[in-house]
Design a protein around this motif. Structure first.
Motif, PDB file in Angstrom:
ATOM      1  N   PHE A 235       0.833  -1.207   0.000  1.00 48.26           N
ATOM      2  CA  PHE A 235       0.000   0.000   0.000  1.00 48.26           C
ATOM      3  C   PHE A 235       0.871   1.262   0.000  1.00 48.26           C
ATOM      4  N   LEU A 236       2.051   1.142   0.628  1.00 48.55           N
ATOM      5  CA  LEU A 236       2.920   2.311   0.752  1.00 48.55           C
ATOM      6  C   LEU A 236       3.601   2.701  -0.560  1.00 48.55           C
ATOM      7  N   SER A 237       3.679   1.777  -1.519  1.00 55.70           N
ATOM      8  CA  SER A 237       4.371   2.155  -2.753  1.00 55.70           C
ATOM      9  C   SER A 237       3.578   3.216  -3.521  1.00 55.70           C
ATOM     10  N   ASP A 238       2.249   3.133  -3.476  1.00 51.80           N
ATOM     11  CA  ASP A 238       1.439   4.179  -4.106  1.00 51.80           C
ATOM     12  C   ASP A 238       1.012   5.246  -3.104  1.00 51.80           C
ATOM     13  N   HIS A 239       1.156   4.930  -1.845  1.00 51.95           N
ATOM     14  CA  HIS A 239       0.680   5.832  -0.787  1.00 51.95           C
ATOM     15  C   HIS A 239       1.782   6.066   0.234  1.00 51.95           C
ATOM     16  N   PRO A 240       2.841   6.761  -0.162  1.00 49.01           N
ATOM     17  CA  PRO A 240       3.929   6.946   0.808  1.00 49.01           C
ATOM     18  C   PRO A 240       3.461   7.663   2.073  1.00 49.01           C
ATOM     19  N   ALA A 241       3.848   7.094   3.201  1.00 47.93           N
ATOM     20  CA  ALA A 241       3.506   7.735   4.476  1.00 47.93           C
ATOM     21  C   ALA A 241       4.686   8.619   4.852  1.00 47.93           C
ATOM     22  N   ASP A 242       4.527   9.895   4.716  1.00 46.90           N
ATOM     23  CA  ASP A 242       5.614  10.781   5.124  1.00 46.90           C
ATOM     24  C   ASP A 242       5.074  11.903   6.000  1.00 46.90           C
ATOM     25  N   GLU A 243       6.013  12.666   6.568  1.00 48.38           N
ATOM     26  CA  GLU A 243       5.624  13.725   7.509  1.00 48.38           C
ATOM     27  C   GLU A 243       4.655  14.710   6.834  1.00 48.38           C
ATOM     28  N   LYS A 244       4.903  14.978   5.541  1.00 47.06           N
ATOM     29  CA  LYS A 244       4.067  15.980   4.860  1.00 47.06           C
ATOM     30  C   LYS A 244       2.618  15.496   4.752  1.00 47.06           C
ATOM     31  N   ARG A 245       2.463  14.235   4.422  1.00 51.42           N
ATOM     32  CA  ARG A 245       1.115  13.671   4.307  1.00 51.42           C
ATOM     33  C   ARG A 245       0.397  13.766   5.660  1.00 51.42           C
ATOM     34  N   ILE A 246       1.110  13.369   6.709  1.00 51.88           N
ATOM     35  CA  ILE A 246       0.520  13.378   8.039  1.00 51.88           C
ATOM     36  C   ILE A 246       0.205  14.816   8.488  1.00 51.88           C
ATOM     37  N   GLU A 247       1.085  15.739   8.175  1.00 53.54           N
ATOM     38  CA  GLU A 247       0.869  17.151   8.524  1.00 53.54           C
ATOM     39  C   GLU A 247      -0.363  17.697   7.796  1.00 53.54           C
ATOM     40  N   THR A 248      -0.497  17.336   6.502  1.00 46.27           N
ATOM     41  CA  THR A 248      -1.654  17.807   5.722  1.00 46.27           C
ATOM     42  C   THR A 248      -2.949  17.248   6.304  1.00 46.27           C
ATOM     43  N   ILE A 249      -2.921  15.989   6.713  1.00 38.72           N
ATOM     44  CA  ILE A 249      -4.108  15.379   7.323  1.00 38.72           C
ATOM     45  C   ILE A 249      -4.459  16.118   8.615  1.00 38.72           C
ATOM     46  N   LYS A 250      -3.446  16.431   9.399  1.00 36.63           N
ATOM     47  CA  LYS A 250      -3.668  17.174  10.664  1.00 36.63           C
ATOM     48  C   LYS A 250      -4.379  18.492  10.402  1.00 36.63           C
ATOM     49  N   GLN A 251      -3.921  19.179   9.349  1.00 37.00           N
ATOM     50  CA  GLN A 251      -4.506  20.485   9.031  1.00 37.00           C
ATOM     51  C   GLN A 251      -5.955  20.374   8.557  1.00 37.00           C
ATOM     52  N   LEU A 252      -6.294  19.226   7.969  1.00 35.84           N
ATOM     53  CA  LEU A 252      -7.657  19.053   7.446  1.00 35.84           C
ATOM     54  C   LEU A 252      -8.642  18.557   8.508  1.00 35.84           C
ATOM     55  N   LEU A 253      -8.105  18.090   9.627  1.00 36.20           N
ATOM     56  CA  LEU A 253      -8.979  17.486  10.643  1.00 36.20           C
ATOM     57  C   LEU A 253     -10.085  18.415  11.166  1.00 36.20           C
ATOM     58  N   PRO A 254      -9.799  19.690  11.467  1.00 36.38           N
ATOM     59  CA  PRO A 254     -10.894  20.554  11.948  1.00 36.38           C
ATOM     60  C   PRO A 254     -12.062  20.605  10.959  1.00 36.38           C
ATOM     61  N   LYS A 255     -11.748  20.645   9.648  1.00 36.17           N
ATOM     62  CA  LYS A 255     -12.799  20.664   8.626  1.00 36.17           C
ATOM     63  C   LYS A 255     -13.590  19.349   8.665  1.00 36.17           C
ATOM     64  N   ALA A 256     -12.851  18.227   8.728  1.00 36.99           N
ATOM     65  CA  ALA A 256     -13.513  16.910   8.721  1.00 36.99           C
ATOM     66  C   ALA A 256     -14.362  16.716   9.979  1.00 36.99           C
ATOM     67  N   LEU A 257     -13.867  17.209  11.113  1.00 39.81           N
ATOM     68  CA  LEU A 257     -14.589  17.002  12.386  1.00 39.81           C
ATOM     69  C   LEU A 257     -15.964  17.677  12.396  1.00 39.81           C
ATOM     70  N   LYS A 258     -16.129  18.675  11.549  1.00 36.90           N
ATOM     71  CA  LYS A 258     -17.443  19.336  11.458  1.00 36.90           C
ATOM     72  C   LYS A 258     -18.513  18.360  10.951  1.00 36.90           C
ATOM     73  N   TYR A 259     -18.083  17.341  10.243  1.00 37.48           N
ATOM     74  CA  TYR A 259     -19.031  16.364   9.684  1.00 37.48           C
ATOM     75  C   TYR A 259     -19.213  15.160  10.611  1.00 37.48           C
ATOM     76  N   TYR A 260     -18.474  15.150  11.695  1.00 37.48           N
ATOM     77  CA  TYR A 260     -18.460  13.948  12.544  1.00 37.48           C
ATOM     78  C   TYR A 260     -19.511  14.011  13.657  1.00 37.48           C
ATOM     79  N   HIS A 261     -20.451  13.074  13.615  1.00 37.18           N
ATOM     80  CA  HIS A 261     -21.472  12.964  14.661  1.00 37.18           C
ATOM     81  C   HIS A 261     -21.464  11.509  15.120  1.00 37.18           C
ATOM     82  N   PRO A 262     -20.707  11.213  16.184  1.00 38.53           N
ATOM     83  CA  PRO A 262     -20.467   9.821  16.562  1.00 38.53           C
ATOM     84  C   PRO A 262     -21.723   9.027  16.921  1.00 38.53           C
ATOM     85  N   ASN A 263     -22.790   9.700  17.323  1.00 40.35           N
ATOM     86  CA  ASN A 263     -23.967   8.932  17.740  1.00 40.35           C
ATOM     87  C   ASN A 263     -24.922   8.593  16.606  1.00 40.35           C
ATOM     88  N   ASN A 264     -24.544   8.941  15.386  1.00 33.81           N
ATOM     89  CA  ASN A 264     -25.436   8.654  14.256  1.00 33.81           C
ATOM     90  C   ASN A 264     -25.619   7.167  14.053  1.00 33.81           C
TER      91      ASN A 264
END
Ligand SMILES: [Zn+2]
Length: 264
Positions: A235-264
């Motif tokens: 999976f990593l050959s097409d999807h390298p796990a690097d610091e930049k990828r993880i940092e970008t995901i971190k930055q997107l989390l506040p946006k994604a969390l707006k859609y998160y309703h755990p009790n649904n």
């Protein structure tokens, strides 16, 4: 005289190209990125279906009901969260503990190899992978990639075919004339932009499906560790796990969390 004719043909070619680009512009949901897609949805679905059949000829599907049910349960929750229940989603588990991989064919045909389950570890980890793959289908990344190849390879000939109004003729011409067989959709790696976009959309779909998107960070951090080791998951050959990828995901989390309703 010849020169004039040549320049006229060239001008006409450029005119066709401009027309084609205008008519073939699509927009990715959530990121609003503009993309050029020369393949109509029917052809895209046909390519996905064909490729799926090719893979199933060689691969052994998983018979363990617990695993198959879990992949389908998570997959369908995410597919519904995308709002595109019109797509022919299919989640196939391949029995292959040595291959840690997952991928998506055009139209939403998703494959999971049993080898990746030791890295996803739980439903949330699996939802990270499936939401990412689902996002490739929603954003039509396969068709976009193929369009780039077509444009580069066949030039003006393709323009004329693509401009034909009858989409059935167009589909057949694309499929037959350029030998865009089953594998092409599979072997073409996604671009870095598409990968980041699939992460972006994936986080939102994950959240909408009721999976905590913060779990994606746990998964990618686990993969980052694996990348440093000797046994590197496919999976990593097409999807390298690097610091930049993880940092970008971190930055997107506040946006994604707006859609998160755990009790649904
Ligand atoms: Zn991907």
């Amino acid at each position: 005289m010849r020169l004039i004719l040549k320049s006229k043909i060239r001008k006409f070619g450029l005119y066709l190209l401009a027309l084609l680009i205008l008519s073939a512009c699509a927009t990715v949901p959530f990121t609003e990125r503009k993309q050029l897609i020369l393949i109509d949805p029917q052809t895209e679905l046909a390519l996905g279906l064909k490729a799926r059949q090719e893979i199933l000829k060689k691969a052994k599907t998983c018979k363990d009901p617990q695993i198959v049910n879990m992949v389908n349960k998570v997959g369908w929750r995410i597919a519904k969260a995308t709002g595109r229940t019109d797509l022919p989603w299919e989640f196939t588990v391949i029995e292959d503990p040595k291959t840690a991989n997952a991928f998506c064919l055009p139209g939403g045909k998703i494959f999971v190899y049993t080898g990746i389950l030791k890295y996803t570890q739980n439903e949330n980890g699996l939802s990270t992978v499936l939401a990412h793959e689902t996002a490739h289908a929603i954003a039509r990344h396969g068709a976009e990639r193929l369009s780039m190849v077509l444009l580069a390879q066949v030039g003006e000939g393709a323009l004329v075919v693509a401009l034909e109004k009858n989409s059935d003729t167009r589909s057949k011409a694309f499929l037959a004339a350029y030998g865009l067989g089953a594998q092409l959709g599979v072997i073409l790696p996604y671009s870095r932009i598409q990968e980041y976009e699939a992460d972006h959309l994936g986080l939102i779909f994950m959240a909408k499906a009721g999976y905590d998107p913060r779990g994606a960070l746990l998964f990618w951090n686990r993969m980052l560790e694996k990348q440093k080791g000797s046994e590197i998951p496919e999976f990593l050959s097409d999807h390298p796990a690097d610091e930049k990828r993880i940092e970008t995901i971190k930055q997107l989390l506040p946006k994604a969390l707006k859609y998160y309703h755990p009790n649904n």
